[in-house]
Design a protein around this motif. Sequence first.
Motif, PDB file in Angstrom:
ATOM      1  N   PRO A  44       5.422  18.484  86.242  1.00 30.73           N
ATOM      2  CA  PRO A  44       4.537  17.371  85.869  1.00 30.73           C
ATOM      3  C   PRO A  44       3.307  17.257  86.760  1.00 30.73           C
ATOM      4  CG  PRO A  44       6.533  16.571  86.935  1.00 30.73           C
ATOM      5  CD  PRO A  44       6.749  18.021  86.689  1.00 30.73           C
ATOM      6  N   ASP A  45       3.269  18.024  87.868  1.00 26.46           N
ATOM      7  CA  ASP A  45       2.089  17.999  88.730  1.00 26.46           C
ATOM      8  C   ASP A  45       0.987  18.928  88.228  1.00 26.46           C
ATOM      9  OD1 ASP A  45       3.832  20.115  89.299  1.00 26.46           O
ATOM     10  OD2 ASP A  45       3.094  20.346  91.353  1.00 26.46           O
ATOM     11  N   TYR A  46       1.170  19.514  87.054  1.00 25.46           N
ATOM     12  CA  TYR A  46       0.142  20.357  86.437  1.00 25.46           C
ATOM     13  C   TYR A  46      -0.247  19.781  85.080  1.00 25.46           C
ATOM     14  CZ  TYR A  46       0.125  24.270  89.722  1.00 25.46           C
ATOM     15  OH  TYR A  46      -0.045  25.053  90.841  1.00 25.46           O
ATOM     16  N   ALA A  47      -1.519  19.947  84.740  1.00 15.27           N
ATOM     17  CA  ALA A  47      -2.023  19.513  83.440  1.00 15.27           C
ATOM     18  C   ALA A  47      -2.973  20.578  82.901  1.00 15.27           C
ATOM     19  CB  ALA A  47      -2.747  18.177  83.560  1.00 15.27           C
ATOM     20  N   ILE A  48      -3.033  20.693  81.592  1.00 15.51           N
ATOM     21  CA  ILE A  48      -3.954  21.645  80.978  1.00 15.51           C
ATOM     22  C   ILE A  48      -5.391  21.240  81.287  1.00 15.51           C
ATOM     23  CG2 ILE A  48      -4.801  22.545  78.774  1.00 15.51           C
ATOM     24  CD1 ILE A  48      -2.009  22.377  77.685  1.00 15.51           C
ATOM     25  N   ASP A  49      -6.193  22.238  81.632  1.00 16.77           N
ATOM     26  CA  ASP A  49      -7.613  22.050  81.932  1.00 16.77           C
ATOM     27  C   ASP A  49      -8.402  22.852  80.903  1.00 16.77           C
ATOM     28  OD1 ASP A  49     -10.021  21.505  83.127  1.00 16.77           O
ATOM     29  OD2 ASP A  49      -9.767  22.968  84.747  1.00 16.77           O
ATOM     30  N   PRO A  50      -8.725  22.276  79.750  1.00 20.56           N
ATOM     31  CA  PRO A  50      -9.360  23.057  78.682  1.00 20.56           C
ATOM     32  C   PRO A  50     -10.667  23.689  79.156  1.00 20.56           C
ATOM     33  CG  PRO A  50      -8.640  20.918  77.862  1.00 20.56           C
ATOM     34  CD  PRO A  50      -8.526  20.865  79.360  1.00 20.56           C
ATOM     35  N   PRO A  51     -10.891  24.942  78.810  1.00 22.12           N
ATOM     36  CA  PRO A  51     -12.118  25.609  79.256  1.00 22.12           C
ATOM     37  C   PRO A  51     -13.329  25.155  78.454  1.00 22.12           C
ATOM     38  CG  PRO A  51     -10.844  27.093  77.888  1.00 22.12           C
ATOM     39  CD  PRO A  51     -10.001  25.863  78.082  1.00 22.12           C
ATOM     40  N   GLU A  52     -14.485  25.276  79.075  1.00 19.93           N
ATOM     41  CA  GLU A  52     -15.725  24.986  78.396  1.00 19.93           C
ATOM     42  C   GLU A  52     -15.989  26.093  77.376  1.00 19.93           C
ATOM     43  OE1 GLU A  52     -15.242  25.456  81.575  1.00 19.93           O
ATOM     44  OE2 GLU A  52     -15.578  23.518  82.565  1.00 19.93           O
ATOM     45  N   PRO A  53     -16.349  25.758  76.144  1.00 18.93           N
ATOM     46  CA  PRO A  53     -16.590  26.794  75.120  1.00 18.93           C
ATOM     47  C   PRO A  53     -17.587  27.857  75.555  1.00 18.93           C
ATOM     48  CG  PRO A  53     -16.486  24.633  74.096  1.00 18.93           C
ATOM     49  CD  PRO A  53     -16.459  24.406  75.582  1.00 18.93           C
ATOM     50  N   ALA A  54     -18.538  27.505  76.417  1.00 16.29           N
ATOM     51  CA  ALA A  54     -19.550  28.469  76.862  1.00 16.29           C
ATOM     52  C   ALA A  54     -18.939  29.604  77.676  1.00 16.29           C
ATOM     53  CB  ALA A  54     -20.632  27.768  77.676  1.00 16.29           C
ATOM     54  N   LEU A  55     -17.714  29.424  78.177  1.00 12.01           N
ATOM     55  CA  LEU A  55     -17.056  30.473  78.950  1.00 12.01           C
ATOM     56  C   LEU A  55     -16.390  31.511  78.063  1.00 12.01           C
ATOM     57  CD1 LEU A  55     -15.337  28.343  81.754  1.00 12.01           C
ATOM     58  CD2 LEU A  55     -17.489  29.625  81.888  1.00 12.01           C
TER      59      LEU A  55
ATOM     60  N   PRO B  76     -16.279  34.054  74.435  1.00 13.30           N
ATOM     61  CA  PRO B  76     -17.153  34.737  73.481  1.00 13.30           C
ATOM     62  C   PRO B  76     -17.309  33.897  72.214  1.00 13.30           C
ATOM     63  CG  PRO B  76     -15.404  36.187  74.276  1.00 13.30           C
ATOM     64  CD  PRO B  76     -15.062  34.809  74.728  1.00 13.30           C
ATOM     65  N   PRO B  77     -18.492  33.865  71.623  1.00 14.09           N
ATOM     66  CA  PRO B  77     -18.647  33.175  70.342  1.00 14.09           C
ATOM     67  C   PRO B  77     -17.667  33.735  69.322  1.00 14.09           C
ATOM     68  CG  PRO B  77     -20.788  33.779  71.248  1.00 14.09           C
ATOM     69  CD  PRO B  77     -19.759  34.443  72.111  1.00 14.09           C
ATOM     70  N   GLY B  78     -16.932  32.851  68.657  1.00 10.72           N
ATOM     71  CA  GLY B  78     -15.904  33.288  67.722  1.00 10.72           C
ATOM     72  C   GLY B  78     -14.500  33.181  68.281  1.00 10.72           C
ATOM     73  N   VAL B  79     -14.386  32.897  69.588  1.00 13.93           N
ATOM     74  CA  VAL B  79     -13.080  32.654  70.209  1.00 13.93           C
ATOM     75  C   VAL B  79     -13.007  31.170  70.547  1.00 13.93           C
ATOM     76  CG1 VAL B  79     -11.571  33.117  72.170  1.00 13.93           C
ATOM     77  CG2 VAL B  79     -12.875  34.989  71.125  1.00 13.93           C
ATOM     78  N   PRO B  80     -12.181  30.409  69.838  1.00 12.77           N
ATOM     79  CA  PRO B  80     -12.163  28.959  70.033  1.00 12.77           C
ATOM     80  C   PRO B  80     -11.199  28.516  71.123  1.00 12.77           C
ATOM     81  CG  PRO B  80     -10.748  29.531  68.205  1.00 12.77           C
ATOM     82  CD  PRO B  80     -11.328  30.827  68.706  1.00 12.77           C
ATOM     83  N   VAL B  81     -11.418  27.296  71.587  1.00  9.49           N
ATOM     84  CA  VAL B  81     -10.419  26.617  72.409  1.00  9.49           C
ATOM     85  C   VAL B  81      -9.452  25.924  71.451  1.00  9.49           C
ATOM     86  CG1 VAL B  81     -10.003  24.863  74.172  1.00  9.49           C
ATOM     87  CG2 VAL B  81     -12.106  26.245  74.239  1.00  9.49           C
ATOM     88  N   HIS B  82      -8.165  26.204  71.595  1.00  9.67           N
ATOM     89  CA  HIS B  82      -7.164  25.590  70.738  1.00  9.67           C
ATOM     90  C   HIS B  82      -7.156  24.075  70.954  1.00  9.67           C
ATOM     91  CE1 HIS B  82      -3.116  24.566  69.208  1.00  9.67           C
ATOM     92  NE2 HIS B  82      -3.238  25.655  68.448  1.00  9.67           N
ATOM     93  N   ALA B  83      -6.725  23.341  69.939  1.00 11.77           N
ATOM     94  CA  ALA B  83      -6.674  21.881  70.038  1.00 11.77           C
ATOM     95  C   ALA B  83      -5.836  21.412  71.210  1.00 11.77           C
ATOM     96  CB  ALA B  83      -6.129  21.297  68.735  1.00 11.77           C
ATOM     97  N   ASP B  84      -4.860  22.230  71.641  1.00  9.67           N
ATOM     98  CA  ASP B  84      -4.016  21.859  72.780  1.00  9.67           C
ATOM     99  C   ASP B  84      -4.596  22.311  74.113  1.00  9.67           C
ATOM    100  OD1 ASP B  84      -2.156  20.594  71.183  1.00  9.67           O
ATOM    101  OD2 ASP B  84      -0.951  22.402  70.891  1.00  9.67           O
ATOM    102  N   GLY B  85      -5.790  22.911  74.107  1.00  9.91           N
ATOM    103  CA  GLY B  85      -6.487  23.192  75.352  1.00  9.91           C
ATOM    104  C   GLY B  85      -6.357  24.593  75.889  1.00  9.91           C
ATOM    105  N   TYR B  86      -5.604  25.463  75.238  1.00 10.45           N
ATOM    106  CA  TYR B  86      -5.486  26.842  75.704  1.00 10.45           C
ATOM    107  C   TYR B  86      -6.302  27.765  74.795  1.00 10.45           C
ATOM    108  CZ  TYR B  86      -1.881  26.890  72.033  1.00 10.45           C
ATOM    109  OH  TYR B  86      -1.213  26.770  70.848  1.00 10.45           O
TER     110      TYR B  86
END
Length: 432
Positions: free
Chosen positions: A383-394, A396-406
């Motif tokens: 529980p001391d860890y949480a998902i840190d969704p990446p910025e889309p700019a990091l 490639p265009p066409g590779v999305p960030v999943h709704a759950d942050g991975y």
Amino acid sequence: MPPASSKPVKAPAEPLGTPSRRAALRLLDAVLRRGEPLEQALVAATRHVYGPDRGLAHAIAAEVLRRLPDLDALIDSVTERPLPGDAKARMALRIALVQALVLGTPHHAAIATVLPLVDGGPRKLVHGVFGAIVRSGVLLPEVPALPPAVETRWEAAWGAEMVEGAAQAIAAPPPLDLTLADPAETERWVGELGGVSLMPGHVRLVDAAPVTELPGFADGRWWVQDIAASIPARLLAAGGGGMAIDLCAAPGGKTLQLAAAGYAVAAVDVSNARIKRLRENLFRTRLKAQVIAADVLAWAPPAPADALLVDAPCSATGIFRRHPDVLHRVHPAIIAEMAELQARILARAADWVVPGGRLVFATCSLEPQEGEAQLSRFLADRPDYAIDPPEPALLPPGVPVHADGYVRTAPGMLADAGGCDGFFVARLRRTA
């Protein structure tokens, strides 16, 4: 009556090119019967062939593995009784047919160089089956069939569209991706290498010359790394600086990325052979890292780090485009074994991150057990860890960030630009 000659009778010479086909047979036997990775089997299987013949043996074996279900369907279509899967006659026919139908080898050479592989066996059968197939004018399908067990597993996990994308992706070897030491030089290297770029710091080449002959190799300005494989370190490089630990690091692409981004990197790997390649890559690129030969389940750092990259051992089913042997070697028991090993590594390494620091977990796998399920398991335990969704700019265009942050890359993504490997990547922040 003249006396009998005492001179030994010489065996007839084999057709030129037969040794490379024997090596291909040994490679296929290592993969299909013993479950060895193709690259791991290469040294022993090709010990008696050299130079271009070694490359040809590898190419033949790889193409057989790409097209195995379709090759076997052709063979079975003209035999009264199916040949056993491990029969030498079937192996010889696979090798002959892939040369004739995929690699463009003249038909007479394709069959002549494999008949010696079945000496003492059904040569007439092999010759007859091959002749019947090539005379019929039949071709292999443009889109290969996946092994049935793989298709069933992936369709259950991801759906029919992903399976179709995977079949399209395995039809040919993938393009060559390069990661640049300095992303600011992207435009220069696109021009000098004659490639395209899908994002800063990346160059993609099609039909490239041998890697060591390309401009910039000797100077260490870039290294070979699929664009999907570059994502895990990109998600840490954005906050470059401080101390980073790269676990299971060799051959070192992600270590090089972190070092180029300004981290002081400790690169840990258990394999001395792979560590040798890591050191060679560091030397060539003039980047620095502390290289540690150790089992991550026994080693521990002297202090927690600001960033931790766990590119965990896995089934490697995500890299099937360049390593088609995984489709035939990997089965559910191996996937489960790898998932348990990943869980043990994550449980041990999670304490090696400072509060507020980041952990990236990645696998080059298309199996949910080694990705999404593994992440859920880890977050439930820590529980001391949480998902840190990446910025889309990091990404490639066409590779999305999943709704759950991975991030999940899969067959079909970037297809118009040459595709990418299958990866699971999750960036986490330690909150306490």
